[in-house]
Design an enzyme around this catalytic site. Structure first.
Site, PDB file in Angstrom:
ATOM      1  N   MET A  96      85.226 -11.043 -54.573  1.00 39.99           N
ATOM      2  CA  MET A  96      85.920 -10.179 -55.530  1.00 39.99           C
ATOM      3  C   MET A  96      87.444 -10.329 -55.527  1.00 39.99           C
ATOM      4  O   MET A  96      88.152  -9.397 -55.910  1.00 39.99           O
ATOM      5  CB  MET A  96      85.532  -8.715 -55.279  1.00 39.99           C
ATOM      6  CG  MET A  96      84.058  -8.419 -55.503  1.00 39.99           C
ATOM      7  SD  MET A  96      83.460  -8.946 -57.143  1.00 39.99           S
ATOM      8  CE  MET A  96      84.222  -7.682 -58.168  1.00 39.99           C
ATOM      9  N   HIS A 137      78.329 -15.928 -62.473  1.00 37.43           N
ATOM     10  CA  HIS A 137      78.875 -14.817 -63.249  1.00 37.43           C
ATOM     11  C   HIS A 137      77.717 -14.134 -63.978  1.00 37.43           C
ATOM     12  O   HIS A 137      76.888 -14.813 -64.589  1.00 37.43           O
ATOM     13  CB  HIS A 137      79.892 -15.371 -64.259  1.00 37.43           C
ATOM     14  CG  HIS A 137      80.513 -14.314 -65.109  1.00 37.43           C
ATOM     15  ND1 HIS A 137      81.508 -13.480 -64.644  1.00 37.43           N
ATOM     16  CD2 HIS A 137      80.279 -13.944 -66.387  1.00 37.43           C
ATOM     17  CE1 HIS A 137      81.864 -12.653 -65.611  1.00 37.43           C
ATOM     18  NE2 HIS A 137      81.129 -12.899 -66.683  1.00 37.43           N
TER      19      HIS A 137
HETATM   20  C1  GRF Z   1      76.483 -10.961 -58.764  1.00 36.12           C
HETATM   21  O1  GRF Z   1      76.074 -10.230 -59.889  1.00 36.12           O
HETATM   22  C2  GRF Z   1      77.335 -12.134 -59.176  1.00 36.12           C
HETATM   23  O2  GRF Z   1      76.984 -12.673 -60.413  1.00 36.12           O
HETATM   24  C3  GRF Z   1      78.700 -11.515 -59.261  1.00 36.12           C
HETATM   25  O3  GRF Z   1      78.747 -10.604 -58.201  1.00 36.12           O
HETATM   26  C4  GRF Z   1      77.422 -10.176 -57.871  1.00 36.12           C
HETATM   27  C5  GRF Z   1      77.228 -10.464 -56.423  1.00 36.12           C
HETATM   28  O4  GRF Z   1      76.028  -9.938 -55.933  1.00 36.12           O
HETATM   29  N1  GRF Z   1      79.725 -12.536 -59.236  1.00 36.12           N
HETATM   30  P1  GRF Z   1      75.554 -10.325 -54.447  1.00 36.12           P
HETATM   31  O5  GRF Z   1      76.677  -9.950 -53.502  1.00 36.12           O
HETATM   32  O6  GRF Z   1      75.261 -11.790 -54.427  1.00 36.12           O
HETATM   33  O7  GRF Z   1      74.322  -9.496 -54.218  1.00 36.12           O
END
Ligand code: GRF
Length: 226
Positions: A100, A119
């Site tokens: 993030m 994404h």
């Molecule tokens: C997913 O929806 C991905 O597409 C986005 O962030 C989320 C991460 O989920 N970039 P996780 O941590 O892999 O469960």
């Protein structure tokens, strides 16, 4: 005359960057473990010490590192710490999996052509944040997931693979996110497998998928519904 002896290629070394739950990391761990992806995960980095994905990596015996962005005076030093760690682990391909923090051009250039992201929308529609809510509010009938190469413009790099997911009348953002996530777990391993097999060619904004002597159109046909 000497015969050339094929030198066995060492499996591709992956680095995965996370900030949270790590369910996509788990999908990569599982598909490396069952041999679908010819690679090994050399390092998992989280910018948050409480990311559950770190636990998933530890369970799988994968080296982990917390590099807390708040412990660094600025973005360049945070990113340099990640670059150093990835290089020290001889990482060849970096997968962003729910990471993030926006990356600067310097980091992106350090891994140009070797940096993937997943994404939760059908790019180029709905880049950025809160994409499930935005897709619902826009009245879209379908959304999905996209795996793409990371370039300097956010969520705009060459697309490797996509999964299409319907938006149902009663969906809220979390119902839609859960439906998309299920398909992310199939899509990301597929894209990483194609990369690890050396089958991806970037041509401008497009990615071609090579299958030995040609292009395999089937790999684009990922449109599971459910
Ligand atoms: C997913 O929806 C991905 O597409 C986005 O962030 C989320 C991460 O989920 N970039 P996780 O941590 O892999 O469960």
């Amino acid at each position: 005359m000497t015969d050339s002896v094929p030198v066995p290629r060492a499996p591709l070394r992956l680095g995965v960057l996370i900030s949270g739950s790590g369910s996509n990391l788990q999908a990569l761990i599982d598909r490396v473990a069952d041999g679908f992806i010819p690679a090994r995960i050399a390092l998992v980095i989280s910018n948050r010490a409480d990311a559950f994905g770190l636990e998933r990596a530890r369970q799988a015996g994968i080296p982990t590192l917390v590099i807390d962005h708040k412990a660094h005076p600025d973005r360049p030093s945070f990113e340099q710490a990640m670059i150093d760690a990835l290089n020290a682990s001889q990482v060849e391909l970096v997968c962003l999996a729910g990471f993030m923090r926006v990356l600067t051009p310097r980091f992106i250039r350090a891994f140009a052509g070797r940096l993937l992201n997943i994404h939760p929308a059908l790019l180029p529609a709905f880049p950025g944040l809160h994409v499930q809510q935005r897709a619902i509010e826009a009245g879209a009938r379908f959304s999905g997931a996209t795996v793409h190469f990371v370039t300097e413009e956010v969520d705009a790099g060459p697309i490797i693979a996509q999964a299409v997911v319907p938006i149902l009348d009663n969906d809220d953002a979390s119902a839609l996110a859960a439906r998309i996530l299920k398909h992310e777990h199939r899509l990301y391993p597929l894209a990483v497998k194609l990369y690890a097999e050396g089958r991806l060619r970037i041509e401008g904004q497009r990615v071609r998928v090579m299958d030995g002597d040609g292009i395999d159109p089937d790999v684009f046909l990922i449109a599971p519904v459910g």
